[in-house]
Design a protein around this motif. Structure first.
Motif, PDB file in Angstrom:
ATOM      1  N   ALA A  33       0.809  -1.034   0.067  1.00 50.19           N
ATOM      2  CA  ALA A  33      -0.039  -0.032  -0.161  1.00 50.19           C
ATOM      3  C   ALA A  33       0.866   1.278   0.147  1.00 50.19           C
ATOM      4  O   ALA A  33       0.442   2.152  -0.526  1.00 50.19           O
ATOM      5  N   LEU A  61       4.637   2.805   9.513  1.00 51.90           N
ATOM      6  CA  LEU A  61       3.235   2.296   9.705  1.00 51.90           C
ATOM      7  C   LEU A  61       3.132   2.494  11.351  1.00 51.90           C
ATOM      8  O   LEU A  61       1.990   2.838  11.853  1.00 51.90           O
ATOM      9  N   LEU A  68      -4.194   7.142  15.010  1.00 54.30           N
ATOM     10  CA  LEU A  68      -5.606   6.230  15.002  1.00 54.30           C
ATOM     11  C   LEU A  68      -6.553   6.913  16.132  1.00 54.30           C
ATOM     12  O   LEU A  68      -7.989   6.766  16.059  1.00 54.30           O
ATOM     13  N   SER A  71      -8.896   9.263  14.551  1.00 50.19           N
ATOM     14  CA  SER A  71      -9.661   9.035  13.501  1.00 50.19           C
ATOM     15  C   SER A  71     -11.332   9.217  13.972  1.00 50.19           C
ATOM     16  O   SER A  71     -12.193   9.736  12.876  1.00 50.19           O
ATOM     17  N   TYR A  78      -9.239  17.894  11.591  1.00 49.68           N
ATOM     18  CA  TYR A  78      -8.250  16.704  11.415  1.00 49.68           C
ATOM     19  C   TYR A  78      -6.756  16.932  11.726  1.00 49.68           C
ATOM     20  O   TYR A  78      -6.602  17.977  12.407  1.00 49.68           O
TER      21      TYR A  78
ATOM     22  N   LYS B  33      -6.740   1.239  -0.102  1.00 55.11           N
ATOM     23  CA  LYS B  33      -5.790   0.101   0.231  1.00 55.11           C
ATOM     24  C   LYS B  33      -4.690   0.578   1.640  1.00 55.11           C
ATOM     25  O   LYS B  33      -4.420  -0.070   2.472  1.00 55.11           O
ATOM     26  N   PHE B  34      -4.441   1.829   1.398  1.00 57.58           N
ATOM     27  CA  PHE B  34      -3.509   2.410   2.328  1.00 57.58           C
ATOM     28  C   PHE B  34      -4.304   2.457   3.785  1.00 57.58           C
ATOM     29  O   PHE B  34      -3.866   2.024   4.901  1.00 57.58           O
ATOM     30  N   ALA B  37      -4.535  -0.942   5.178  1.00 56.38           N
ATOM     31  CA  ALA B  37      -3.157  -1.484   5.615  1.00 56.38           C
ATOM     32  C   ALA B  37      -2.758  -0.822   7.031  1.00 56.38           C
ATOM     33  O   ALA B  37      -2.140  -1.745   7.733  1.00 56.38           O
ATOM     34  N   ILE B  38      -3.200   0.561   7.145  1.00 53.01           N
ATOM     35  CA  ILE B  38      -2.783   1.053   8.473  1.00 53.01           C
ATOM     36  C   ILE B  38      -3.713   0.762   9.493  1.00 53.01           C
ATOM     37  O   ILE B  38      -3.845   1.153  10.864  1.00 53.01           O
ATOM     38  N   GLY B  39      -5.044  -0.185   9.375  1.00 52.64           N
ATOM     39  CA  GLY B  39      -5.877  -0.486  10.281  1.00 52.64           C
ATOM     40  C   GLY B  39      -6.772   0.848  10.698  1.00 52.64           C
ATOM     41  O   GLY B  39      -7.316   0.981  11.694  1.00 52.64           O
ATOM     42  N   ASP B  40      -7.227   1.616   9.462  1.00 54.70           N
ATOM     43  CA  ASP B  40      -7.969   3.013   9.889  1.00 54.70           C
ATOM     44  C   ASP B  40      -8.737   3.153   8.454  1.00 54.70           C
ATOM     45  O   ASP B  40      -8.870   4.031   8.149  1.00 54.70           O
ATOM     46  N   ASN B  42     -11.556   4.558   8.138  1.00 57.64           N
ATOM     47  CA  ASN B  42     -12.486   5.398   8.337  1.00 57.64           C
ATOM     48  C   ASN B  42     -13.372   5.908   7.217  1.00 57.64           C
ATOM     49  O   ASN B  42     -12.885   5.789   5.909  1.00 57.64           O
ATOM     50  N   LEU B  44     -14.428   8.448   6.001  1.00 58.60           N
ATOM     51  CA  LEU B  44     -14.042   9.456   5.363  1.00 58.60           C
ATOM     52  C   LEU B  44     -13.073   9.420   4.304  1.00 58.60           C
ATOM     53  O   LEU B  44     -12.851  10.183   3.365  1.00 58.60           O
ATOM     54  N   TYR B  45     -12.244   8.184   4.595  1.00 57.16           N
ATOM     55  CA  TYR B  45     -11.071   7.638   3.687  1.00 57.16           C
ATOM     56  C   TYR B  45     -11.680   6.863   2.513  1.00 57.16           C
ATOM     57  O   TYR B  45     -11.085   6.684   1.654  1.00 57.16           O
ATOM     58  N   TYR B  56     -16.172  17.937   4.244  1.00 55.25           N
ATOM     59  CA  TYR B  56     -15.192  17.927   3.219  1.00 55.25           C
ATOM     60  C   TYR B  56     -15.772  17.811   1.870  1.00 55.25           C
ATOM     61  O   TYR B  56     -15.007  18.021   0.886  1.00 55.25           O
ATOM     62  N   ILE B  60     -11.021  12.298   1.643  1.00 57.12           N
ATOM     63  CA  ILE B  60      -9.772  12.645   2.116  1.00 57.12           C
ATOM     64  C   ILE B  60      -8.754  11.499   2.316  1.00 57.12           C
ATOM     65  O   ILE B  60      -9.283  10.454   2.372  1.00 57.12           O
ATOM     66  N   PRO B  63      -3.469  11.211   7.188  1.00 55.33           N
ATOM     67  CA  PRO B  63      -2.248  11.982   7.345  1.00 55.33           C
ATOM     68  C   PRO B  63      -0.829  11.401   6.913  1.00 55.33           C
ATOM     69  O   PRO B  63      -0.373  12.349   6.290  1.00 55.33           O
ATOM     70  N   PRO B  96      -6.845  19.824   4.440  1.00 52.80           N
ATOM     71  CA  PRO B  96      -6.789  18.233   4.147  1.00 52.80           C
ATOM     72  C   PRO B  96      -6.552  17.898   2.425  1.00 52.80           C
ATOM     73  O   PRO B  96      -6.560  18.700   1.880  1.00 52.80           O
TER      74      PRO B  96
END
Lengths: 142, 158
Positions: A33, A61, A68, A71, A78, B33-34, B37-40, B42, B44-45, B56, B60, B63, B96
């Motif tokens: 990713a 990572l 987190l 979020s 943000y 995908k990103f 992969a970071i476990g977030d 959200n 909004l992503y 927004y 978005i 970070p 953002p």
């Protein structure tokens, strides 16, 4: 809106969170990713050659993990600034705990900017520490 | 000259050198995908509908996503800091970062210095990565410290 607009005071603690053990698959996914294919993060032999005791997680990572806790509040604001100093390795199997506290808050034209001191630890020692500036849109700091 | 600082460091000659800007697009699939992969993941992503009704007005990016962009190479050096040990990372946003937008990215070597470590001289390469809109408006600034161990310095012939 699922989460109310946050209002923190200086000194408030973020609820610390311990994440599931880091897996190799997670590191392979992050490599794909992010495009960071440095083999010390995925291939045992490469990690050994680099003098590491095994593959280690990407620093970025861990940095992402430190974001987190913010979020859930993304609909209200943000992360405007993230600063991370890497101080230790995260190995496969490590359970990373993240947390932090509010060190400062300041009104800005766009809203209230909260500064948090944040950390990530692998249970034995701190692997990364830094600051997060989170902007909450609209209104002065309450 | 302070003790522990080398006088002839080839890396120093790259200070102030920039790459040519590279055009990047914040791709929806890449962000999803990103985020996973970071476990977030959200909404909004990753959820266009939820993001569309948010303040927004659309998706978005997380970070740390700008780390995935291409920033080009500094002539004679390549992508600064790639493959070294990552010491520090800082990213600062003016606003953002939106999915679908085009970002022009470049990297500049801003500093290089050495310090005496336990096992010999350590090198510190500081680079600044910038993302701008096609109109030249700055979106983010990223500063990274890459650490070169004594062994890595030797590989570079230092």
């Amino acid at each position: 809106m699922s989460v109310p607009k946050p209002a923190w005071n200086v000194g408030d603690e973020l609820e610390s969170r311990t994440l599931p053990p880091v897996t190799r698959l997670q590191l392979i996914k992050y490599a794909g990713a992010s495009g960071d294919y440095n083999p010390i993060h995925t291939v045992d032999e490469a990690a050994e050659e680099a003098g590491l005791g095994g593959v280690i997680a990407h620093g970025m990572l861990t940095a992402a993990t430190m974001g987190l806790p913010f979020s859930p509040y993304l609909e209200h604001g943000y992360i405007r600034e993230l600063e991370v100093r890497f101080s230790g390795m995260v190995y496969v199997g490590d359970e990373v705990t993240i947390g932090g506290h509010v060190s400062e808050r300041e009104d800005s034209e766009e809203g209230c900017v909260y500064t948090f001191e944040v950390y990530a630890s692998n249970g034995e020692s701190t692997v990364a520490s830094g600051t997060v500036s989170f902007l909450v849109f609209e209104g002065p700091c309450s | 000259m302070k003790c522990g600082y080398s006088t002839s460091v080839p890396f120093e000659r790259f200070i102030g050198h920039c790459s040519e800007p590279v055009k990047n697009v914040v791709e929806k699939g890449a962000v999803r995908k990103f985020a996973e992969a970071i476990g977030d993941p959200n909404p909004l992503y990753v959820d266009e509908e939820a993001a569309g009704t948010s303040r927004y007005g659309g998706l978005i990016a997380p970070p740390t996503f700008p780390r995935t962009f291409e920033y080009g190479e500094v002539e004679g050096l390549g992508p600064p800091g790639q493959g070294y040990i990552h010491g520090e990372h800082r990213i600062c946003y003016e606003r953002p970062l939106f999915v679908g937008e085009e970002v022009s990215c470049y990297v500049e070597v801003t500093d290089y210095y050495e310090k005496e470590g336990r096992e010999g001289p350590m090198g510190f390469l500081i680079s600044e990565r910038v993302g701008e809109s096609p109109e030249g408006e700055r979106i983010f600034t990223m500063v990274d410290t890459a650490v070169l161990t004594p062994a890595m310095r030797e590989n570079f012939g230092l």
